[in-house]
Structures are given as structure tokens and as C-alpha cells.
Scaffold this motif. Sequence first.
Motif, PDB file in Angstrom:
ATOM      1  N   ALA A  50       0.837  -1.210   0.000  1.00  0.00           N
ATOM      2  CA  ALA A  50       0.000   0.000   0.000  1.00  0.00           C
ATOM      3  C   ALA A  50       0.865   1.251   0.000  1.00  0.00           C
ATOM      4  CB  ALA A  50      -0.926  -0.002   1.213  1.00  0.00           C
ATOM      5  N   GLY A  51       1.900   1.271   0.847  1.00  0.00           N
ATOM      6  CA  GLY A  51       2.792   2.428   0.901  1.00  0.00           C
ATOM      7  C   GLY A  51       3.563   2.620  -0.389  1.00  0.00           C
ATOM      8  N   GLY A  52       4.016   1.511  -0.997  1.00  0.00           N
ATOM      9  CA  GLY A  52       4.761   1.598  -2.253  1.00  0.00           C
ATOM     10  C   GLY A  52       3.924   2.147  -3.392  1.00  0.00           C
ATOM     11  N   ILE A  53       2.676   1.684  -3.490  1.00  0.00           N
ATOM     12  CA  ILE A  53       1.771   2.188  -4.538  1.00  0.00           C
ATOM     13  C   ILE A  53       1.488   3.671  -4.325  1.00  0.00           C
ATOM     14  CG2 ILE A  53      -0.551   2.020  -5.518  1.00  0.00           C
ATOM     15  CD1 ILE A  53      -0.486  -0.971  -4.854  1.00  0.00           C
ATOM     16  N   ALA A  54       1.319   4.070  -3.060  1.00  0.00           N
ATOM     17  CA  ALA A  54       1.070   5.488  -2.746  1.00  0.00           C
ATOM     18  C   ALA A  54       2.212   6.363  -3.237  1.00  0.00           C
ATOM     19  CB  ALA A  54       0.873   5.661  -1.240  1.00  0.00           C
ATOM     20  N   VAL A  55       3.445   5.905  -3.031  1.00  0.00           N
ATOM     21  CA  VAL A  55       4.614   6.672  -3.480  1.00  0.00           C
ATOM     22  C   VAL A  55       4.646   6.759  -5.008  1.00  0.00           C
ATOM     23  CG1 VAL A  55       7.139   6.691  -3.596  1.00  0.00           C
ATOM     24  CG2 VAL A  55       6.001   6.180  -1.436  1.00  0.00           C
ATOM     25  N   LEU A  56       4.344   5.654  -5.675  1.00  0.00           N
ATOM     26  CA  LEU A  56       4.331   5.652  -7.141  1.00  0.00           C
ATOM     27  C   LEU A  56       3.300   6.643  -7.691  1.00  0.00           C
ATOM     28  CD1 LEU A  56       4.684   1.834  -7.944  1.00  0.00           C
ATOM     29  CD2 LEU A  56       6.429   3.622  -8.167  1.00  0.00           C
ATOM     30  N   ILE A  57       2.176   6.771  -6.991  1.00  0.00           N
ATOM     31  CA  ILE A  57       1.148   7.730  -7.408  1.00  0.00           C
ATOM     32  C   ILE A  57       1.625   9.162  -7.201  1.00  0.00           C
ATOM     33  CG2 ILE A  57      -1.165   8.629  -6.860  1.00  0.00           C
ATOM     34  CD1 ILE A  57      -1.981   5.747  -6.187  1.00  0.00           C
ATOM     35  N   LEU A  78      -5.881  11.829  -8.075  1.00  0.00           N
ATOM     36  CA  LEU A  78      -5.304  10.556  -7.644  1.00  0.00           C
ATOM     37  C   LEU A  78      -4.649  10.675  -6.270  1.00  0.00           C
ATOM     38  CD1 LEU A  78      -3.643   9.294 -10.956  1.00  0.00           C
ATOM     39  CD2 LEU A  78      -5.710   8.407  -9.863  1.00  0.00           C
ATOM     40  N   ALA A  79      -4.444  11.918  -5.837  1.00  0.00           N
ATOM     41  CA  ALA A  79      -3.869  12.137  -4.506  1.00  0.00           C
ATOM     42  C   ALA A  79      -4.737  11.496  -3.425  1.00  0.00           C
ATOM     43  CB  ALA A  79      -3.723  13.638  -4.244  1.00  0.00           C
ATOM     44  N   TYR A  80      -6.059  11.458  -3.637  1.00  0.00           N
ATOM     45  CA  TYR A  80      -6.951  10.857  -2.648  1.00  0.00           C
ATOM     46  C   TYR A  80      -6.696   9.353  -2.526  1.00  0.00           C
ATOM     47  CZ  TYR A  80      -9.431  15.289  -2.817  1.00  0.00           C
ATOM     48  OH  TYR A  80      -9.745  16.627  -2.735  1.00  0.00           O
ATOM     49  N   VAL A  81      -6.368   8.720  -3.650  1.00  0.00           N
ATOM     50  CA  VAL A  81      -6.023   7.296  -3.624  1.00  0.00           C
ATOM     51  C   VAL A  81      -4.736   7.094  -2.830  1.00  0.00           C
ATOM     52  CG1 VAL A  81      -5.461   5.268  -5.018  1.00  0.00           C
ATOM     53  CG2 VAL A  81      -7.124   6.943  -5.866  1.00  0.00           C
ATOM     54  N   ALA A  82      -3.749   7.974  -3.094  1.00  0.00           N
ATOM     55  CA  ALA A  82      -2.470   7.897  -2.376  1.00  0.00           C
ATOM     56  C   ALA A  82      -2.667   8.106  -0.884  1.00  0.00           C
ATOM     57  CB  ALA A  82      -1.497   8.939  -2.937  1.00  0.00           C
ATOM     58  N   VAL A  83      -3.554   9.034  -0.538  1.00  0.00           N
ATOM     59  CA  VAL A  83      -3.848   9.308   0.872  1.00  0.00           C
ATOM     60  C   VAL A  83      -4.456   8.087   1.546  1.00  0.00           C
ATOM     61  CG1 VAL A  83      -5.327  10.614   2.428  1.00  0.00           C
ATOM     62  CG2 VAL A  83      -4.087  11.782   0.621  1.00  0.00           C
ATOM     63  N   GLY A  84      -5.452   7.482   0.897  1.00  0.00           N
ATOM     64  CA  GLY A  84      -6.098   6.307   1.455  1.00  0.00           C
ATOM     65  C   GLY A  84      -5.108   5.176   1.690  1.00  0.00           C
ATOM     66  N   LEU A  85      -4.247   4.934   0.715  1.00  0.00           N
ATOM     67  CA  LEU A  85      -3.251   3.871   0.831  1.00  0.00           C
ATOM     68  C   LEU A  85      -2.229   4.195   1.919  1.00  0.00           C
ATOM     69  CD1 LEU A  85      -2.668   3.164  -2.967  1.00  0.00           C
ATOM     70  CD2 LEU A  85      -3.760   1.631  -1.318  1.00  0.00           C
ATOM     71  N   SER A  86      -1.838   5.470   2.010  1.00  0.00           N
ATOM     72  CA  SER A  86      -0.854   5.879   3.019  1.00  0.00           C
ATOM     73  C   SER A  86      -1.409   5.733   4.426  1.00  0.00           C
ATOM     74  CB  SER A  86      -0.425   7.327   2.779  1.00  0.00           C
ATOM     75  OG  SER A  86       0.198   7.466   1.522  1.00  0.00           O
ATOM     76  N   LEU A  87      -2.665   6.138   4.608  1.00  0.00           N
ATOM     77  CA  LEU A  87      -3.293   6.011   5.917  1.00  0.00           C
ATOM     78  C   LEU A  87      -3.455   4.546   6.315  1.00  0.00           C
ATOM     79  CD1 LEU A  87      -6.004   8.795   5.677  1.00  0.00           C
ATOM     80  CD2 LEU A  87      -3.921   8.838   7.050  1.00  0.00           C
ATOM     81  N   LEU A  88      -3.766   3.727   5.335  1.00  0.00           N
ATOM     82  CA  LEU A  88      -3.863   2.288   5.586  1.00  0.00           C
ATOM     83  C   LEU A  88      -2.498   1.738   5.982  1.00  0.00           C
ATOM     84  CD1 LEU A  88      -5.845  -0.096   5.463  1.00  0.00           C
ATOM     85  CD2 LEU A  88      -5.145  -0.439   3.084  1.00  0.00           C
ATOM     86  N   HIS A  89      -1.480   2.205   5.301  1.00  0.00           N
ATOM     87  CA  HIS A  89      -0.101   1.789   5.575  1.00  0.00           C
ATOM     88  C   HIS A  89       0.305   2.100   7.010  1.00  0.00           C
ATOM     89  CE1 HIS A  89       4.247   1.409   5.152  1.00  0.00           C
ATOM     90  NE2 HIS A  89       4.382   2.671   5.521  1.00  0.00           N
ATOM     91  N   VAL A  90       0.081   3.337   7.451  1.00  0.00           N
ATOM     92  CA  VAL A  90       0.518   3.727   8.793  1.00  0.00           C
ATOM     93  C   VAL A  90      -0.388   3.148   9.880  1.00  0.00           C
ATOM     94  CG1 VAL A  90       1.612   5.832   7.978  1.00  0.00           C
ATOM     95  CG2 VAL A  90      -0.751   5.922   8.738  1.00  0.00           C
ATOM     96  N   ALA A  91      -1.668   2.976   9.572  1.00  0.00           N
ATOM     97  CA  ALA A  91      -2.596   2.414  10.568  1.00  0.00           C
ATOM     98  C   ALA A  91      -2.241   0.970  10.884  1.00  0.00           C
ATOM     99  CB  ALA A  91      -4.029   2.514  10.069  1.00  0.00           C
ATOM    100  N   ILE A  92      -1.841   0.207   9.867  1.00  0.00           N
ATOM    101  CA  ILE A  92      -1.441  -1.186  10.079  1.00  0.00           C
ATOM    102  C   ILE A  92      -0.074  -1.246  10.755  1.00  0.00           C
ATOM    103  CG2 ILE A  92      -0.821  -3.352   8.935  1.00  0.00           C
ATOM    104  CD1 ILE A  92      -2.830  -2.634   6.739  1.00  0.00           C
ATOM    105  N   LEU A  93       0.820  -0.363  10.332  1.00  0.00           N
ATOM    106  CA  LEU A  93       2.194  -0.383  10.828  1.00  0.00           C
ATOM    107  C   LEU A  93       2.290   0.064  12.278  1.00  0.00           C
ATOM    108  CD1 LEU A  93       5.054  -0.962   9.704  1.00  0.00           C
ATOM    109  CD2 LEU A  93       5.268   1.495   9.272  1.00  0.00           C
ATOM    110  N   ASP A  94       1.545   1.104  12.618  1.00  0.00           N
ATOM    111  CA  ASP A  94       1.622   1.661  13.969  1.00  0.00           C
ATOM    112  C   ASP A  94       0.251   2.204  14.359  1.00  0.00           C
ATOM    113  OD1 ASP A  94       2.132   3.011  16.321  1.00  0.00           O
ATOM    114  OD2 ASP A  94       4.017   3.879  15.632  1.00  0.00           O
ATOM    115  N   LYS A  95      -0.400   1.546  15.297  1.00  0.00           N
ATOM    116  CA  LYS A  95      -1.770   1.913  15.686  1.00  0.00           C
ATOM    117  C   LYS A  95      -1.857   3.340  16.237  1.00  0.00           C
ATOM    118  CE  LYS A  95      -3.749  -2.096  14.826  1.00  0.00           C
ATOM    119  NZ  LYS A  95      -2.613  -2.855  14.316  1.00  0.00           N
ATOM    120  N   THR A  96      -0.742   3.859  16.804  1.00  0.00           N
ATOM    121  CA  THR A  96      -0.786   5.205  17.387  1.00  0.00           C
ATOM    122  C   THR A  96      -0.962   6.271  16.310  1.00  0.00           C
ATOM    123  OG1 THR A  96       1.640   5.391  17.304  1.00  0.00           O
ATOM    124  CG2 THR A  96       0.663   4.523  19.324  1.00  0.00           C
ATOM    125  N   TRP A  97      -0.635   5.946  15.064  1.00  0.00           N
ATOM    126  CA  TRP A  97      -0.749   6.916  13.977  1.00  0.00           C
ATOM    127  C   TRP A  97      -2.164   6.995  13.426  1.00  0.00           C
ATOM    128  CZ3 TRP A  97       4.198   6.679  10.409  1.00  0.00           C
ATOM    129  CH2 TRP A  97       5.306   7.086  11.162  1.00  0.00           C
TER     130      TRP A  97
END
Length: 209
Positions: free
Chosen positions: A123-130, A156-175
Motif C-alpha cells: 500500500a505504501g509503495g503504490i502510494a509513493v508511485l502515485i 489521484l492524490a486521494y487514492v495515495a492518501v487512502g493507501l498511506s493512511l492504511l499503511h501507517v494504521a497497520i504499521l503503527d496503531k498510534t498513527w
Amino acid sequence: MDFLKRNYGWMIVSLLALLPMLIISKMIQVDVGNGLSISLVENTIGDEQTTLDMLYHISGEFAIRWMTAVLTLTPVFIIFGIQHLFVRQAMGIATAIWSILHFIIFISAEGFLETFTQFNYIAGGIAVLILIPLLITSNRKSMKRLKKNWKKLQSLAYVAVGLSLLHVAILDKTWIIYAVIVSLGFVVRMPIVRDKFLERRKRKQGLTH
């Protein structure tokens, strides 16, 4: 003076985006004596984490902070009527640069193929590519050249945002707090909520005049 008045917001955002680089510069040693070599300096901030871990954490945190800040601009405009196109542009550039830096640090530490081992990494990698084409086209020339397609591309920034938030939410619950802030922003954008705020602003403006 006219230049400063027109661009003060852009300059402030640029300065704030670059300040963390001062911390990062203390963690990296560049040697040009025998050709160019780059190495990491350990124990620069008295933390048990390695320098690479700290670089990964810092870059990721500032990437999501700038992303969240960009998405709060539209709700701020809806509620308060404050808008500045070039501030939004500068924040978007800061978001993309910190996100790309975060990805580069990740693949330097773990290797490119590690990106495909976990869902949150993908998810984070795709967000960066976008974000890369959005960064490249974040200028007036691209706006004129692409015309209506520019807005479609930037959406497409909204797609990147969604993927990034998913990335950090899974990686670290405090984020997950960032996801909450962004979600509240989208609530404000909803037509029924947005129209109420716009009507209230109009009434206040009518009273002041």
C-alpha cells in the motif's frame, strides 16, 4: 516586498519542510576524500534505535504529517474561507518529497523486493508511485499543458492518501489519529455539511457589511 507578500506562505511551508533535514544531516556523513561515499553516524541522538531506523521513522512521520496538513486545507476553507493555492502546492510537494525519501530509506534498509512481502508495504509503495507524477506535474506549466486533465491527475492524490493512511494504521496503531483527522475533513466536505458552513459564512459576511 511584493514578492514576499505573494509568496510568504510558500516560503514558510518550504522552510518548515526543510527544517527536519537539519536533524537528518547529523545522521549522515559524506566523504569526498577518496571518491563519494555516504555512511550513517550512529548514536547521534542518544536513542537505542539505529540511525537507519530513526531515518525511516522521521521520514515516514513527516510524510504523513504533511499529507494530513494538505487535506485539512479544503475543510479550513469551507469553515473559515481561508484559501491559498500556492500554500497547498508547497504542502503537496513537501508530502511527495518526504514520502519518496521514506521509500528510498526503506528499500535501502530492507531491499526493493521487501516491498511486496506485506500488505502495508505494498500500500505504501503504490502510494509513493502515485505521488511521483503528481510531484512532477505540480507546476504552472503542467497545469496549462494538461488543462482539465491536470485536475483529474491530481485527484489521484486521494487514492495515495487512502493507501498511506492504511499503511501507517497497520504499521503503527498510534498513527491512527491522522486517519481520524482526515476522516473529519471528509465529513466537512460532504455537501450537506459543506453547504451549512458556507451558508453560515455568508450570513456572517452579510452582517459585517
